[in-house]
Design a protein around this motif. Structure first.
Motif, PDB file in Angstrom:
ATOM      1  N   ASP A   3       0.885  -1.124  -0.026  1.00 16.63           N
ATOM      2  CA  ASP A   3      -0.091  -0.104  -0.074  1.00 16.63           C
ATOM      3  C   ASP A   3       0.871   1.235   0.064  1.00 16.63           C
ATOM      4  O   ASP A   3       1.602   1.490   0.960  1.00 16.63           O
ATOM      5  CB  ASP A   3      -0.954  -0.059   1.308  1.00 16.63           C
ATOM      6  CG  ASP A   3      -1.805   1.200   1.249  1.00 16.63           C
ATOM      7  OD1 ASP A   3      -1.588   2.073   0.444  1.00 16.63           O
ATOM      8  OD2 ASP A   3      -2.843   1.059   2.106  1.00 16.63           O
ATOM      9  N   SER A   4       0.936   1.964  -1.018  1.00  8.71           N
ATOM     10  CA  SER A   4       1.656   3.087  -1.599  1.00  8.71           C
ATOM     11  C   SER A   4       0.897   4.563  -1.080  1.00  8.71           C
ATOM     12  O   SER A   4       1.538   5.506  -1.440  1.00  8.71           O
ATOM     13  CB  SER A   4       2.508   3.187  -2.559  1.00  8.71           C
ATOM     14  OG  SER A   4       3.179   1.954  -2.845  1.00  8.71           O
ATOM     15  N   GLY A   5      -0.070   4.292  -0.243  1.00  6.62           N
ATOM     16  CA  GLY A   5      -0.810   5.532  -0.114  1.00  6.62           C
ATOM     17  C   GLY A   5      -1.961   5.774  -0.797  1.00  6.62           C
ATOM     18  O   GLY A   5      -3.067   5.330  -0.818  1.00  6.62           O
ATOM     19  N   GLU A   6      -1.651   6.247  -2.147  1.00  5.11           N
ATOM     20  CA  GLU A   6      -2.400   6.762  -3.181  1.00  5.11           C
ATOM     21  C   GLU A   6      -2.863   5.209  -4.154  1.00  5.11           C
ATOM     22  O   GLU A   6      -3.836   5.279  -4.876  1.00  5.11           O
ATOM     23  CB  GLU A   6      -2.098   7.752  -4.111  1.00  5.11           C
ATOM     24  CG  GLU A   6      -2.011   8.950  -3.130  1.00  5.11           C
ATOM     25  CD  GLU A   6      -1.878  10.163  -3.990  1.00  5.11           C
ATOM     26  OE1 GLU A   6      -1.563  10.102  -5.330  1.00  5.11           O
ATOM     27  OE2 GLU A   6      -1.876  11.462  -3.460  1.00  5.11           O
ATOM     28  N   HIS A   7      -2.100   4.627  -3.921  1.00  8.31           N
ATOM     29  CA  HIS A   7      -2.197   3.439  -4.717  1.00  8.31           C
ATOM     30  C   HIS A   7      -1.481   1.936  -4.217  1.00  8.31           C
ATOM     31  O   HIS A   7      -0.846   2.123  -3.220  1.00  8.31           O
ATOM     32  CB  HIS A   7      -1.421   3.675  -6.143  1.00  8.31           C
ATOM     33  CG  HIS A   7      -0.034   3.746  -6.159  1.00  8.31           C
ATOM     34  ND1 HIS A   7       0.656   4.946  -6.102  1.00  8.31           N
ATOM     35  CD2 HIS A   7       1.059   2.994  -6.170  1.00  8.31           C
ATOM     36  CE1 HIS A   7       1.747   5.103  -6.270  1.00  8.31           C
ATOM     37  NE2 HIS A   7       2.281   3.633  -5.996  1.00  8.31           N
TER      38      HIS A   7
ATOM     39  N   ASN B 261       0.754  -0.795 -10.840  1.00  6.90           N
ATOM     40  CA  ASN B 261      -0.097   0.104  -9.998  1.00  6.90           C
ATOM     41  C   ASN B 261      -1.499  -0.079 -10.083  1.00  6.90           C
ATOM     42  O   ASN B 261      -1.888  -0.182 -11.232  1.00  6.90           O
ATOM     43  CB  ASN B 261       0.259   1.584  -9.547  1.00  6.90           C
ATOM     44  CG  ASN B 261       1.890   1.955  -9.360  1.00  6.90           C
ATOM     45  OD1 ASN B 261       2.324   0.824  -8.506  1.00  6.90           O
ATOM     46  ND2 ASN B 261       2.478   2.644  -9.790  1.00  6.90           N
TER      47      ASN B 261
ATOM     48  N   GLU C 226      -4.879   2.330  -8.966  1.00 10.77           N
ATOM     49  CA  GLU C 226      -4.969   3.575  -8.099  1.00 10.77           C
ATOM     50  C   GLU C 226      -6.278   3.517  -7.229  1.00 10.77           C
ATOM     51  O   GLU C 226      -7.658   2.857  -7.386  1.00 10.77           O
ATOM     52  CB  GLU C 226      -5.219   4.721  -9.111  1.00 10.77           C
ATOM     53  CG  GLU C 226      -5.234   6.048  -8.615  1.00 10.77           C
ATOM     54  CD  GLU C 226      -5.311   7.224  -9.505  1.00 10.77           C
ATOM     55  OE1 GLU C 226      -5.936   8.140  -9.154  1.00 10.77           O
ATOM     56  OE2 GLU C 226      -5.387   6.824 -10.679  1.00 10.77           O
ATOM     57  N   LYS C 227      -6.102   3.766  -6.010  1.00  6.80           N
ATOM     58  CA  LYS C 227      -7.158   4.042  -4.813  1.00  6.80           C
ATOM     59  C   LYS C 227      -8.311   4.967  -5.381  1.00  6.80           C
ATOM     60  O   LYS C 227      -8.074   5.794  -5.973  1.00  6.80           O
ATOM     61  CB  LYS C 227      -6.835   4.237  -3.598  1.00  6.80           C
ATOM     62  CG  LYS C 227      -5.884   3.068  -2.990  1.00  6.80           C
ATOM     63  CD  LYS C 227      -5.641   3.651  -1.635  1.00  6.80           C
ATOM     64  CE  LYS C 227      -4.577   2.536  -0.832  1.00  6.80           C
ATOM     65  NZ  LYS C 227      -4.457   3.074   0.578  1.00  6.80           N
ATOM     66  N   GLY C 228      -9.405   4.665  -5.011  1.00  8.95           N
ATOM     67  CA  GLY C 228     -10.675   5.290  -5.551  1.00  8.95           C
ATOM     68  C   GLY C 228     -11.188   5.185  -7.049  1.00  8.95           C
ATOM     69  O   GLY C 228     -12.247   5.637  -7.314  1.00  8.95           O
TER      70      GLY C 228
END
Length: 251
Positions: free
Chosen positions: A20-24, A33, A35-37
């Motif tokens: 989990d790299s934060g935004e992805h 990758n 992407e979250k969201g």
């Protein structure tokens, strides 16, 4: 680079195959990758970013186990015989089934292999603990370049510190805005070749399939003799291709 992310990840994340790299979410096995969201569609199914990552690992790599077990022996420390046994154990085979499939003399031999693998696991835990304790105290340890997981030859040519790597880059490349853009000349020594080819591989997009013309165009931006660079990219395990040369990709 994705090699650095892989080697700096803890065992828990390596077992999952992604972080989990934060935004992805990032695949530790190939760098892809999600992407979250973002909602991803697979046939008639909608998946969030993490489930899409799990699906990617299953489709692209079969499983994290299969990916790791296929790595070079110099990286895993696992012999071909142990690899074969581990695959069968992972499939849930009983000792008798393993004995029959491997045509091993007796089931006691299989149990002995299990015992030896368990011993190897204990040794690995102790060694990891020793290295963690050493890392906390050893302030003079040199930092080395990360070894790419697809390296075909793992030997002294990769014994390169970060400072040595930077000096070689400055010696062989022209830079613009801190980025290597042109190769002055192709080096003769193996360590220098590793540094040069490793740097050029960064210009190849992960997950993208290139035609021969396209990959030549990328490489030729650095050096006119793109044939030599392409050959070393393949030889050192950075680049892969179809047998007929119709497609190339970052390995």
């Amino acid at each position: 680079m994705k090699e650095e992310v892989f080697w700096n990840s803890d065992i828990k994340d390596i077992k999952k195959g992604y972080i989990d790299s934060g935004e992805h979410f990032e695949c530790l096995l190939c760098g892809m990758n999600t992407e979250k969201g973002v909602i991803y569609k697979r046939e008639n199914i909608l998946l969030d970013a993490e489930k899409e990552m799990k699906s990617h690992i299953s489709e692209a790599h079969v499983s994290v186990f299969d990916y790791l077990i296929s790595l070079n022996k110099k990286l895993t420390g696992i012999s071909e015989q142990q690899k074969k046994l581990l695959k069968l154990f992972y499939q849930g085979k009983s000792d008798k089934e393993v004995q029959e499939e491997t045509e091993t003399g007796s089931m006691s031999t299989i149990r002995n292999h299990r015992f030896m693998l368990k011993e190897k696991e204990r040794q690995a835990k102790v060694f990891l603990s020793v290295m963690e304790l050493l890392r906390e105290r050893d302030k003079n340890a040199a930092e080395f370049i990360e070894l790419h997981k697809t390296a075909r030859f793992i030997d002294d040519r990769y014994n390169i510190t970060l400072s040595e790597n930077q000096k070689m880059l400055e010696k062989f490349f022209e830079f613009e805005d801190g980025k290597a853009v042109k190769l002055k000349r192709f080096p003769g020594r193996e360590k220098q070749k590793v540094v040069v080819i490793r740097e050029i591989s960064k210009s190849i997009e992960s997950g993208k399939k290139y035609s021969e013309k396209e990959i030549n165009s990328v490489i030729k931006n650095f050096f006119d003799d793109y044939v030599t660079l392409r050959r070393y990219l393949i030889e050192y395990g950075f680049l892969d291709r179809k047998k007929d040369g119709s497609e190339y990709w970052l390995k």
